[in-house]
Motif scaffolding. Structure first.
Motif, PDB file in Angstrom:
ATOM      1  N   GLU A  15      36.492  30.204  -4.072  1.00  0.00           N
ATOM      2  CA  GLU A  15      35.090  29.585  -3.620  1.00  0.00           C
ATOM      3  C   GLU A  15      35.074  28.207  -4.227  1.00  0.00           C
ATOM      4  O   GLU A  15      35.491  27.965  -5.305  1.00  0.00           O
ATOM      5  CB  GLU A  15      33.927  30.472  -4.078  1.00  0.00           C
ATOM      6  N   SER A  18      37.953  22.931  -1.550  1.00  0.00           N
ATOM      7  CA  SER A  18      38.046  21.911  -0.375  1.00  0.00           C
ATOM      8  C   SER A  18      39.048  22.682   0.561  1.00  0.00           C
ATOM      9  O   SER A  18      40.140  23.321   0.343  1.00  0.00           O
ATOM     10  CB  SER A  18      38.253  20.627  -0.698  1.00  0.00           C
ATOM     11  N   LEU A  19      38.568  22.346   1.745  1.00  0.00           N
ATOM     12  CA  LEU A  19      39.414  23.184   2.821  1.00  0.00           C
ATOM     13  C   LEU A  19      39.784  21.900   3.990  1.00  0.00           C
ATOM     14  O   LEU A  19      38.939  21.132   4.278  1.00  0.00           O
ATOM     15  CB  LEU A  19      38.577  24.186   3.652  1.00  0.00           C
ATOM     16  N   PHE A  63      30.831  22.287   8.294  1.00  0.00           N
ATOM     17  CA  PHE A  63      32.069  21.976   8.603  1.00  0.00           C
ATOM     18  C   PHE A  63      32.014  20.725   9.420  1.00  0.00           C
ATOM     19  O   PHE A  63      31.147  20.259  10.017  1.00  0.00           O
ATOM     20  CB  PHE A  63      32.537  22.900   9.582  1.00  0.00           C
ATOM     21  N   LYS A  78      36.068  21.197   5.086  1.00  0.00           N
ATOM     22  CA  LYS A  78      34.755  21.486   4.580  1.00  0.00           C
ATOM     23  C   LYS A  78      34.880  21.129   3.183  1.00  0.00           C
ATOM     24  O   LYS A  78      35.885  21.472   2.539  1.00  0.00           O
ATOM     25  CB  LYS A  78      34.282  22.837   4.704  1.00  0.00           C
ATOM     26  N   SER A  80      33.487  22.205   0.316  1.00  0.00           N
ATOM     27  CA  SER A  80      33.330  23.270  -0.526  1.00  0.00           C
ATOM     28  C   SER A  80      33.191  24.559   0.188  1.00  0.00           C
ATOM     29  O   SER A  80      32.158  24.846   0.657  1.00  0.00           O
ATOM     30  CB  SER A  80      32.181  22.990  -1.531  1.00  0.00           C
ATOM     31  N   VAL A  81      34.187  25.385   0.047  1.00  0.00           N
ATOM     32  CA  VAL A  81      34.021  26.619   0.756  1.00  0.00           C
ATOM     33  C   VAL A  81      33.360  27.664  -0.020  1.00  0.00           C
ATOM     34  O   VAL A  81      33.272  27.735  -1.176  1.00  0.00           O
ATOM     35  CB  VAL A  81      35.446  27.104   1.221  1.00  0.00           C
ATOM     36  N   GLN A  82      32.641  28.852   1.031  1.00  0.00           N
ATOM     37  CA  GLN A  82      31.820  29.859   0.336  1.00  0.00           C
ATOM     38  C   GLN A  82      32.659  31.180   0.892  1.00  0.00           C
ATOM     39  O   GLN A  82      33.652  31.225   1.890  1.00  0.00           O
ATOM     40  CB  GLN A  82      30.654  29.868   0.784  1.00  0.00           C
ATOM     41  N   ASP A  85      32.970  32.026   4.369  1.00  0.00           N
ATOM     42  CA  ASP A  85      33.684  31.417   5.283  1.00  0.00           C
ATOM     43  C   ASP A  85      35.083  32.306   5.794  1.00  0.00           C
ATOM     44  O   ASP A  85      35.810  31.764   6.502  1.00  0.00           O
ATOM     45  CB  ASP A  85      33.958  30.021   4.797  1.00  0.00           C
ATOM     46  N   THR A  86      35.170  33.484   5.141  1.00  0.00           N
ATOM     47  CA  THR A  86      36.344  34.087   5.332  1.00  0.00           C
ATOM     48  C   THR A  86      36.057  34.489   6.834  1.00  0.00           C
ATOM     49  O   THR A  86      35.348  35.122   7.133  1.00  0.00           O
ATOM     50  CB  THR A  86      36.423  35.430   4.660  1.00  0.00           C
ATOM     51  N   ILE A 111      38.541  33.462   1.570  1.00  0.00           N
ATOM     52  CA  ILE A 111      38.010  33.223   0.226  1.00  0.00           C
ATOM     53  C   ILE A 111      37.783  34.049  -0.583  1.00  0.00           C
ATOM     54  O   ILE A 111      37.068  35.079  -0.448  1.00  0.00           O
ATOM     55  CB  ILE A 111      36.663  32.354   0.751  1.00  0.00           C
TER      56      ILE A 111
END
Lengths: 113, 117
Positions: A15, A18-19, A63, A78, A80-82, A85-86, A111
């Motif tokens: 979490e 960055s993605l 996104f 993105k 900052s993923v959460q 977002d899985t 994630i």
């Protein structure tokens, strides 16, 4: 023949990381580009799309994707993923016949909380 | 309806049997698409309808596959003499079909998971 390549089949992030998911396509003409997302147990949903204009496209849930014509790329990002977002993410290109979507193989994103 | 619906959600059949898969598009959408998604792959185009007619069936793998849309709304994908290789998720999508251009978004249903034993 048109094709779409997604470079990573599986991505695992923590979490807040960055993605960036890569997508390259092969087609020299006018393209429409899409990212779809499939959350566990749900159907495909549109995340964002590019038809024309500003090559930086904003989508839902923070996104964005950038169309770089010279590189035939449409990478998804993105900052900052959460954990939520899985999901599995699919890149798709609309071919020259204007309706048939050509799809990448998908990237499974996990994630870690 | 609010979205694209597909029935059944799961179908198990035996090799050689006949199956029908149904798709209800978003109300008012004239364009309808069928795709097939095998395990670990992205969807593959099968057929596209504009209204009642199949505008492009070039993705149908062979003559065992057939689709209809008699009234321009609900569509049925029919598979004869099913084979184990037909096992996949069959996806239906619809779009408004009114713009006359390629700038349309396809909205997907939940899919029918077909397993041929």
């Amino acid at each position: 023949a048109q094709s779409v390549s997604q470079h990573n089949h599986h991505v695992i992030l923590s979490e807040a990381a960055s993605l960036e998911l890569g997508c390259n396509y092969s087609y020299g003409g006018t393209v429409n580009l899409f990212w779809y997302v499939q959350y566990p147990g749900q159907h495909l949903q549109l995340l964002l799309k590019y038809f024309s204009g500003d090559p930086l496209v904003k989508g839902i849930k923070g996104f964005e994707a950038e169309f770089i014509k010279s590189k035939f790329s449409f990478n998804l990002r993105k900052p900052s993923v959460q954990w939520s977002d899985t999901a599995e993410y699919f890149c798709a290109v609309k071919g020259e016949n204007n309706y048939q979507l050509i799809w990448g193989a998908g990237t499974k994103l996990i994630i870690k909380p | 309806g609010a979205g694209v619906s597909q029935t059944p959600s799961n179908k198990v059949t035996e090799k050689g049997k006949y199956v029908e898969l149904r798709c209800d598009p978003i109300s008012g959408h004239t364009a309808l698409y069928w795709y097939r998604q095998s395990l670990g792959q992205g969807p593959e185009f099968l057929i596209y309808f504009q209204g009642t007619g199949a505008a492009d069936d070039s993705g149908l793998p062979n003559d065992r596959f057939f689709a209809v849309r008699p009234e321009g709304s609900v569509s049925t994908l029919k598979i004869q003499r099913t084979e184990r290789g037909d096992s996949a998720v069959y996806l239906c999508a619809s779009s408004s079909g009114t713009s006359g251009s390629h700038q349309e978004t396809q909205y997907f249903g939940p899919g029918t998971r077909l397993l041929v034993l």
